[in-house]
Design a protein around this motif. Structure first.
Motif, PDB file in Angstrom:
ATOM      1  N   PHE A   1       0.833  -1.213   0.000  1.00  0.00           N
ATOM      2  CA  PHE A   1       0.000   0.000   0.000  1.00  0.00           C
ATOM      3  C   PHE A   1       0.863   1.257   0.000  1.00  0.00           C
ATOM      4  CE2 PHE A   1      -1.529   3.429   2.738  1.00  0.00           C
ATOM      5  CZ  PHE A   1      -2.568   3.900   1.956  1.00  0.00           C
ATOM      6  N   HIS A   2       1.852   1.262   0.858  1.00  0.00           N
ATOM      7  CA  HIS A   2       2.719   2.434   0.976  1.00  0.00           C
ATOM      8  C   HIS A   2       3.369   2.776  -0.360  1.00  0.00           C
ATOM      9  CE1 HIS A   2       5.298   5.263   3.167  1.00  0.00           C
ATOM     10  NE2 HIS A   2       6.299   4.826   2.423  1.00  0.00           N
ATOM     11  N   ILE A   3       3.908   1.785  -1.008  1.00  0.00           N
ATOM     12  CA  ILE A   3       4.578   2.030  -2.288  1.00  0.00           C
ATOM     13  C   ILE A   3       3.582   2.485  -3.345  1.00  0.00           C
ATOM     14  CG2 ILE A   3       5.850   0.968  -4.179  1.00  0.00           C
ATOM     15  CD1 ILE A   3       7.236  -0.807  -2.189  1.00  0.00           C
ATOM     16  N   ARG A   4       2.464   1.784  -3.424  1.00  0.00           N
ATOM     17  CA  ARG A   4       1.486   2.141  -4.460  1.00  0.00           C
ATOM     18  C   ARG A   4       0.956   3.558  -4.252  1.00  0.00           C
ATOM     19  NH1 ARG A   4       0.369  -1.797  -7.980  1.00  0.00           N
ATOM     20  NH2 ARG A   4       0.707  -3.942  -7.304  1.00  0.00           N
ATOM     21  N   TYR A   5       0.660   3.887  -3.023  1.00  0.00           N
ATOM     22  CA  TYR A   5       0.152   5.245  -2.792  1.00  0.00           C
ATOM     23  C   TYR A   5       1.198   6.289  -3.193  1.00  0.00           C
ATOM     24  CZ  TYR A   5      -2.301   9.177  -0.817  1.00  0.00           C
ATOM     25  OH  TYR A   5      -2.954  10.372  -0.680  1.00  0.00           O
ATOM     26  N   HIS A   6       2.451   5.993  -2.893  1.00  0.00           N
ATOM     27  CA  HIS A   6       3.508   6.942  -3.248  1.00  0.00           C
ATOM     28  C   HIS A   6       3.688   7.047  -4.751  1.00  0.00           C
ATOM     29  CE1 HIS A   6       4.556   7.314   0.948  1.00  0.00           C
ATOM     30  NE2 HIS A   6       5.503   8.164   0.643  1.00  0.00           N
ATOM     31  N   LEU A   7       3.460   5.971  -5.466  1.00  0.00           N
ATOM     32  CA  LEU A   7       3.630   6.009  -6.916  1.00  0.00           C
ATOM     33  C   LEU A   7       2.401   6.581  -7.612  1.00  0.00           C
ATOM     34  CD1 LEU A   7       5.629   2.767  -7.736  1.00  0.00           C
ATOM     35  CD2 LEU A   7       6.371   5.150  -7.796  1.00  0.00           C
ATOM     36  N   GLU A   8       1.262   6.475  -6.987  1.00  0.00           N
ATOM     37  CA  GLU A   8       0.042   7.011  -7.596  1.00  0.00           C
ATOM     38  C   GLU A   8      -0.201   8.466  -7.207  1.00  0.00           C
ATOM     39  OE1 GLU A   8      -2.811   4.207  -6.265  1.00  0.00           O
ATOM     40  OE2 GLU A   8      -2.087   2.623  -7.613  1.00  0.00           O
ATOM     41  N   ASN A   9       0.537   8.949  -6.217  1.00  0.00           N
ATOM     42  CA  ASN A   9       0.406  10.349  -5.800  1.00  0.00           C
ATOM     43  C   ASN A   9       1.794  10.941  -5.591  1.00  0.00           C
ATOM     44  OD1 ASN A   9      -2.724  10.392  -5.043  1.00  0.00           O
ATOM     45  ND2 ASN A   9      -1.836   8.510  -4.260  1.00  0.00           N
ATOM     46  N   GLN A  10       2.575  10.875  -6.661  1.00  0.00           N
ATOM     47  CA  GLN A  10       3.979  11.243  -6.547  1.00  0.00           C
ATOM     48  C   GLN A  10       4.170  12.695  -6.122  1.00  0.00           C
ATOM     49  OE1 GLN A  10       6.775   9.849  -9.434  1.00  0.00           O
ATOM     50  NE2 GLN A  10       5.350   8.344 -10.246  1.00  0.00           N
ATOM     51  N   ASP A  11       3.427  13.589  -6.731  1.00  0.00           N
ATOM     52  CA  ASP A  11       3.617  14.996  -6.393  1.00  0.00           C
ATOM     53  C   ASP A  11       3.356  15.248  -4.911  1.00  0.00           C
ATOM     54  OD1 ASP A  11       4.217  15.566  -9.018  1.00  0.00           O
ATOM     55  OD2 ASP A  11       2.129  15.974  -9.540  1.00  0.00           O
ATOM     56  N   GLU A  12       2.198  14.835  -4.449  1.00  0.00           N
ATOM     57  CA  GLU A  12       1.810  15.105  -3.068  1.00  0.00           C
ATOM     58  C   GLU A  12       2.747  14.419  -2.063  1.00  0.00           C
ATOM     59  OE1 GLU A  12      -0.139  14.179  -5.453  1.00  0.00           O
ATOM     60  OE2 GLU A  12      -1.644  15.769  -5.678  1.00  0.00           O
ATOM     61  N   THR A  13       3.063  13.166  -2.296  1.00  0.00           N
ATOM     62  CA  THR A  13       3.917  12.466  -1.336  1.00  0.00           C
ATOM     63  C   THR A  13       5.330  13.046  -1.333  1.00  0.00           C
ATOM     64  OG1 THR A  13       4.342  10.786  -3.023  1.00  0.00           O
ATOM     65  CG2 THR A  13       2.633  10.317  -1.413  1.00  0.00           C
ATOM     66  N   HIS A  14       5.796  13.400  -2.506  1.00  0.00           N
ATOM     67  CA  HIS A  14       7.130  13.994  -2.559  1.00  0.00           C
ATOM     68  C   HIS A  14       7.178  15.289  -1.769  1.00  0.00           C
ATOM     69  CE1 HIS A  14      10.632  16.065  -4.296  1.00  0.00           C
ATOM     70  NE2 HIS A  14      11.123  14.851  -4.408  1.00  0.00           N
ATOM     71  N   VAL A  15       6.170  16.104  -1.956  1.00  0.00           N
ATOM     72  CA  VAL A  15       6.094  17.355  -1.201  1.00  0.00           C
ATOM     73  C   VAL A  15       5.998  17.067   0.297  1.00  0.00           C
ATOM     74  CG1 VAL A  15       4.633  19.342  -0.711  1.00  0.00           C
ATOM     75  CG2 VAL A  15       5.122  18.714  -3.074  1.00  0.00           C
ATOM     76  N   ALA A  16       5.148  16.112   0.641  1.00  0.00           N
ATOM     77  CA  ALA A  16       4.958  15.790   2.058  1.00  0.00           C
ATOM     78  C   ALA A  16       6.252  15.295   2.701  1.00  0.00           C
ATOM     79  CB  ALA A  16       3.860  14.749   2.216  1.00  0.00           C
ATOM     80  N   ASP A  17       7.133  14.738   1.890  1.00  0.00           N
ATOM     81  CA  ASP A  17       8.349  14.165   2.447  1.00  0.00           C
ATOM     82  C   ASP A  17       9.527  15.111   2.431  1.00  0.00           C
ATOM     83  OD1 ASP A  17       7.584  11.630   3.313  1.00  0.00           O
ATOM     84  OD2 ASP A  17       7.443  10.948   1.247  1.00  0.00           O
ATOM     85  N   THR A  18       9.424  16.210   1.674  1.00  0.00           N
ATOM     86  CA  THR A  18      10.600  17.076   1.558  1.00  0.00           C
ATOM     87  C   THR A  18      10.390  18.468   2.140  1.00  0.00           C
ATOM     88  OG1 THR A  18       9.873  17.681  -0.661  1.00  0.00           O
ATOM     89  CG2 THR A  18      11.505  15.923  -0.486  1.00  0.00           C
ATOM     90  N   GLU A  19       9.143  18.890   2.286  1.00  0.00           N
ATOM     91  CA  GLU A  19       8.904  20.290   2.632  1.00  0.00           C
ATOM     92  C   GLU A  19       8.526  20.500   4.098  1.00  0.00           C
ATOM     93  OE1 GLU A  19       9.815  22.430   0.708  1.00  0.00           O
ATOM     94  OE2 GLU A  19       9.643  21.721  -1.348  1.00  0.00           O
ATOM     95  N   LEU A  20       8.782  19.523   4.919  1.00  0.00           N
ATOM     96  CA  LEU A  20       8.481  19.666   6.345  1.00  0.00           C
ATOM     97  C   LEU A  20       9.154  20.898   6.922  1.00  0.00           C
ATOM     98  CD1 LEU A  20       8.613  16.481   8.585  1.00  0.00           C
ATOM     99  CD2 LEU A  20       7.026  18.394   8.657  1.00  0.00           C
TER     100      LEU A  20
END
Lengths: 203, 203
Positions: free
Chosen positions: A93-112
């Motif tokens: 689930f974690h991987i699929r969600y990250h691959l299906e919502n790349q923009d949002e997850t990337h932002v969530a992981d880098t812009e803290l």
DNA sequence: TCACAAACCTAACGTTTGTTAGACTTACCA
DNA sequence: TGGTAAGTCTAACAAACGTTAGGTTTGTGA
């Protein structure tokens, strides 16, 4: 929760989506509201009708992402009992969600770092909760003897970190399919680099 | 290469060091040259005597970090023949360097987006070279049958990603020592979450 | 047809930022 | 003692930014 059935996305939704893409491309700080407005088909200051500030846009993206992750993970592993299967489904689930919502997850992981103290604390809290779910699974599996992890907290961080990083390099047009990535990562998480070679099969 | 023996660090060196700390704390874009100057014990525009631009400072930090990583890794695994030992030493070096140079490595891993096209290409190239060393080891190990990795490129990315993320959460005053972190991560990389439980010992 | 609210636009404000030019200080060598 | 170069400071510029106030358009319901 925003759009029901098949209505066209609201302007607010468009702005959030374009913001995620823009922030991912250039980073939050380097992105200007004027460009975000342009991409959203709106003029400069109109953004402030929908959002109180630039930071609120960032927070909305990150908060929604964390909520989706938390709720999705919970839903995914609820029925499963066996820790190995729970971990398997959780990672997938974690991987699929990250691959299906790349923009949002990337932002969530880098812009803290660009969040105010209040907002950051809330996101960090949800992150910790998400990670605790995984470390709980590892703990359970180790207690039952089907897993052998020395420090479950460390291991869960490691697992999430490496899966979270996938959107950094994954390319839609690349040679790898999502399914292959999922399979390879799960294999690696369970067996390590030594793999199944020269060991008893147990799964 | 900059400071020899025991001379006090040059102003240029101080600026680079403070820049790494500042960039890590606030991010490159949110850091101002005026604050960097203040922290370096110098007034505003004096930075431009040592560096041509703000970006050059960032590039210098990242480039030196990558050079140290490349050279250090090469030196560390040169003598070793066995792929398992090579990987072991490589990972240990990678983790230790990241923990001993948290500011610089963290910046090098997060601020790629803020580099100009030319600079970014150069850093990305060195990164790829670094990663190729690891995937080479995995390939060799798999060919010899002592490792069992499906996709060596993917696995090497995963390994580096999870180790690179350590400075995100590691706390000097925390309960874990560097040695423990190294041991746990290496254990996880080799054996995965299933661990040694229920398998033949082979190492 | 009118009223009203939602959505959007225009134009500007004040601040901050990277950067620069030129003057000043310090240390060292002839 | 005087000259020279390295290092630093001061003051300012132009551009870009988030944000705001007030006006304009659009759609809807009575």
């Amino acid at each position: 929760m925003e759009a029901k059935a098949e209505t066209r996305p609201s302007r607010k939704g468009i702005i959030l989506q374009e913001a995620a893409r823009l922030f991912r491309e250039k980073g939050y700080r380097a992105s200007t509201l004027r460009e975000l407005a342009r991409r959203s088909g709106v003029k400069g200051g109109s953004i402030y009708y929908h959002f109180a500030s630039k930071q609120e846009i960032l927070y909305r993206i990150m908060d929604e992402t964390m909520n989706n992750l938390l709720q999705g993970l919970e839903h995914e592993i609820r029925e499963e009992q066996d820790p190995v299967h729970r971990l398997n489904r959780g990672i997938e689930f974690h991987i699929r969600y990250h691959l299906e919502n790349q923009d949002e997850t990337h932002v969530a992981d880098t812009e803290l770092i660009n969040l105010g103290d209040d907002h950051r604390r809330r996101i960090v809290g949800k992150r910790a909760e998400y990670e605790r779910t995984f470390s709980g699974i590892l703990e359970e599996g180790t207690r039952e003897g089907v897993m052998g992890v020395g420090n479950t907290k460390l291991a869960s961080i490691a697992v999430l970190q490496m899966c979270t990083g996938i959107p950094y390099w994954f390319n839609e047009e690349g040679p790898l399919s999502v399914d292959e990535v999922v399979a390879q990562y799960i294999d690696f998480v369970f067996w390590g680099v030594l793999g199944r070679a020269g060991r008893r099969e147990s799964i």
